[in-house]
Scaffold this active site. Structure first.
Site, PDB file in Angstrom:
ATOM      1  N   SER A  65     -93.963  82.014  36.367  1.00  0.00           N
ATOM      2  CA  SER A  65     -92.500  81.843  36.405  1.00  0.00           C
ATOM      3  C   SER A  65     -92.038  80.445  36.793  1.00  0.00           C
ATOM      4  O   SER A  65     -90.853  80.139  36.671  1.00  0.00           O
ATOM      5  CB  SER A  65     -91.881  82.842  37.372  1.00  0.00           C
ATOM      6  OG  SER A  65     -91.876  84.107  36.783  1.00  0.00           O
TER       7      SER A  65
ATOM      8  N   LYS B 149     -90.112  78.609  34.272  1.00  0.00           N
ATOM      9  CA  LYS B 149     -88.736  78.988  33.899  1.00  0.00           C
ATOM     10  C   LYS B 149     -87.705  77.881  34.099  1.00  0.00           C
ATOM     11  O   LYS B 149     -86.928  77.600  33.184  1.00  0.00           O
ATOM     12  CB  LYS B 149     -88.323  80.257  34.635  1.00  0.00           C
ATOM     13  CG  LYS B 149     -89.103  81.499  34.197  1.00  0.00           C
ATOM     14  CD  LYS B 149     -88.790  82.689  35.111  1.00  0.00           C
ATOM     15  CE  LYS B 149     -89.552  83.943  34.697  1.00  0.00           C
ATOM     16  NZ  LYS B 149     -89.343  85.041  35.668  1.00  0.00           N
TER      17      LYS B 149
ATOM     18  N   TYR C 230     -93.148  83.383  25.110  1.00  0.00           N
ATOM     19  CA  TYR C 230     -92.822  83.313  26.542  1.00  0.00           C
ATOM     20  C   TYR C 230     -94.084  83.522  27.384  1.00  0.00           C
ATOM     21  O   TYR C 230     -94.305  82.824  28.385  1.00  0.00           O
ATOM     22  CB  TYR C 230     -91.759  84.378  26.875  1.00  0.00           C
ATOM     23  CG  TYR C 230     -91.677  84.720  28.332  1.00  0.00           C
ATOM     24  CD1 TYR C 230     -91.015  83.876  29.235  1.00  0.00           C
ATOM     25  CD2 TYR C 230     -92.282  85.869  28.842  1.00  0.00           C
ATOM     26  CE1 TYR C 230     -90.957  84.186  30.587  1.00  0.00           C
ATOM     27  CE2 TYR C 230     -92.230  86.183  30.188  1.00  0.00           C
ATOM     28  CZ  TYR C 230     -91.572  85.338  31.058  1.00  0.00           C
ATOM     29  OH  TYR C 230     -91.522  85.634  32.398  1.00  0.00           O
TER      30      TYR C 230
ATOM     31  N   TYR D  47     -85.332  84.991  43.489  1.00  0.00           N
ATOM     32  CA  TYR D  47     -84.952  86.370  43.158  1.00  0.00           C
ATOM     33  C   TYR D  47     -84.239  87.056  44.324  1.00  0.00           C
ATOM     34  O   TYR D  47     -83.308  86.500  44.893  1.00  0.00           O
ATOM     35  CB  TYR D  47     -86.188  87.186  42.739  1.00  0.00           C
ATOM     36  CG  TYR D  47     -87.094  86.496  41.768  1.00  0.00           C
ATOM     37  CD1 TYR D  47     -86.640  86.186  40.483  1.00  0.00           C
ATOM     38  CD2 TYR D  47     -88.386  86.127  42.111  1.00  0.00           C
ATOM     39  CE1 TYR D  47     -87.477  85.561  39.572  1.00  0.00           C
ATOM     40  CE2 TYR D  47     -89.220  85.501  41.202  1.00  0.00           C
ATOM     41  CZ  TYR D  47     -88.763  85.215  39.937  1.00  0.00           C
ATOM     42  OH  TYR D  47     -89.579  84.605  39.048  1.00  0.00           O
TER      43      TYR D  47
ATOM     44  N   VAL E 180     -96.246  84.162  39.814  1.00  0.00           N
ATOM     45  CA  VAL E 180     -97.138  85.231  40.271  1.00  0.00           C
ATOM     46  C   VAL E 180     -98.627  84.864  40.292  1.00  0.00           C
ATOM     47  O   VAL E 180     -99.443  85.643  40.747  1.00  0.00           O
ATOM     48  CB  VAL E 180     -96.953  86.560  39.489  1.00  0.00           C
ATOM     49  CG1 VAL E 180     -95.630  87.212  39.817  1.00  0.00           C
ATOM     50  CG2 VAL E 180     -97.122  86.352  38.003  1.00  0.00           C
TER      51      VAL E 180
END
Ligand code: GLN
Length: 420
Positions: free
Chosen positions: A64, A67, A191, A243, A261
């Protein structure tokens, strides 16, 4: 003398080594098999110096952390409006893989959760790219942030794709709302490859430093993304990057950040440094346990919290005195440091308060190292208003820190190298 910074980083790593709580990501089998004891940390400065300790050259997948960078690429490639029409900027307060889309429009709430990131992947590069070209645009973009060519880990990617049902479900929902125009399966494949790009702690620190350096890679000097894109990305990182732990992070650490992660974690401190850590055991939010401890420590030890209030602007006016006498008298405001809005306001106030005392006013910028655009416009307006009031205005600017010193209608300034 040896720099104390690598020693400091080693000491910080030693202090978190005993914490073996959490577990590597279980839902991607290849990640579950990672060596959980890996540990590294690095700082990269905005002029390209990198300090590291521990496993700074071990490769792992970016996940992530890709992103925010892909979001920056999409904003730069497509412009703000088309991207904002499809992905919002509101914190969701939910887990990274939550199936949460805005009521009605189906727009993902932000680009840091998977729904938003799957959409931004499809927005990188121009609209007419095929999936392979789009992936290449993303990998080349991430590589430019890192300053070296990065590669995709095919094994991790295949392993995630075998279990990508949740992301596929999200992508199909996005397609049904018309947020994605393309084949959802192909977008998830792209992705997932983006998430499988291999990086080291050193790469991540440099990528974060590129954000901290307004989008210019400190080592290669390449402008990777636009300045407005960087501001947008750092804002979204600070509100949504962590998050459902965003509030805790904002108060405890106060550095725009993003976790992955595989155990990576980055922070970008605007104008100062990029920070990266790696340790694969994760907490319940999917964020590296030791990474969080390290960032809490870095922030506290080195005053890196973004909301820590800087020294007041009053130091901008170094002295206020009169030279020469009689009708030749000139009031000199000797300024110093970096001047932004609050500093310029001090100068305006000082000029207003001392206006009648002398025929002329000189703004001495010899000790000023930077003036932002607001400060520049305010100082020139001081010059314009004083001219209209019948004063002579001088700017002492041997290093040309005040570009284009035109005060506009009715104003006049004489630029000098010194007052002698
Ligand atoms: N590839 C991972 C996913 O989509 C990335 C998640 C993460 O790093 N938080 O589930």
């Amino acid at each position: 003398m040896r720099s104390m910074i690598p020693d400091y980083l080693s000491e910080a790593l030693t202090d978190v080594t005993s914490d073996t709580s959490g577990a590597p990501a279980g839902y991607i089998p290849e990640l579950a098999a990672a060596d959980p004891d890996r540990l590294g940390a690095a700082f990269a400065t905005v002029d390209g110096e990198v300090y590291g300790a521990g496993d700074v050259d071990v490769e792992f997948t970016i996940q992530s952390i890709s992103k925010p960078f892909t979001y920056a690429l999409a904003l730069t490639d497509r412009g703000f409006d088309p991207v904002l029409a499809r992905v919002g900027v509101e914190p969701s307060g939910e887990a990274f893989n939550e199936i949460s889309l805005e009521d009605g429009s189906g727009r993902p709430r932000n680009p840091m959760i998977n729904a938003g990131a799957i959409t931004t992947h499809a927005l990188a590069g121009s609209w007419d790219l095929d999936p392979g070209e789009r992936l290449e645009r993303v990998v080349a973009g991430l590589s430019a942030f890192a300053g070296r060519r990065l590669e995709v880990d095919a094994a991790v990617c295949a392993s995630e794709l075998e279990h990508a049902h949740r992301n596929l479900a999200i992508a199909h929902l996005l397609r049904s709302h018309g947020i994605l125009d393309e084949d959802p399966t192909a977008v998830v494949a792209g992705y997932t490859r983006q998430c499988s790009v291999l990086v080291t702690v050193r790469d991540l620190a440099m990528m974060a430093a590129t954000l901290a350096n307004r989008g210019v890679n400190p080592r290669t000097g390449e402008r990777v993304v636009s300045e407005p894109a960087v501001r947008q990305v750092l804002s979204v990182m600070s509100t949504c990057g962590m998050y459902d732990a965003a509030g805790d992070w904002a108060t405890q650490v106060g550095i725009p950040a993003k976790s992955g992660v595989a155990g990576g974690l980055i922070g970008a401190l605007p104008g100062q440094i990029g920070i990266a850590t790696f340790s694969p055991r994760l907490d319940s939010h999917g964020t590296s346990v030791r990474g969080v401890s390290l960032f809490e420590r870095f922030s506290a030890d080195m005053g890196m919290h973004l909301m820590e209030v800087p020294p007041p602007a009053r130091s901008v006016v170094r002295s206020n005195h009169v030279v020469r006498s009689g009708p030749d008298a000139i009031r000199v405001l000797e300024l110093q440091g970096g001047i932004r809005f609050a500093g310029a306001e001090r100068v305006v106030r000082e000029a207003v308060a001392s206006e009648p005392a002398a025929a002329g006013l000189a703004l001495d910028l010899t000790m000023v190292h930077s003036l932002d655009d607001v400060a520049r416009r305010m100082l020139l307006e001081v010059a314009r208003r004083l001219t209209l009031d019948g004063h002579d205005v001088y700017v002492v600017d041997p290093e040309s820190v005040l570009p284009d010193p035109d005060p506009g209608e009715g104003g006049r300034v004489t630029v000098l190298d010194s007052l002698r």
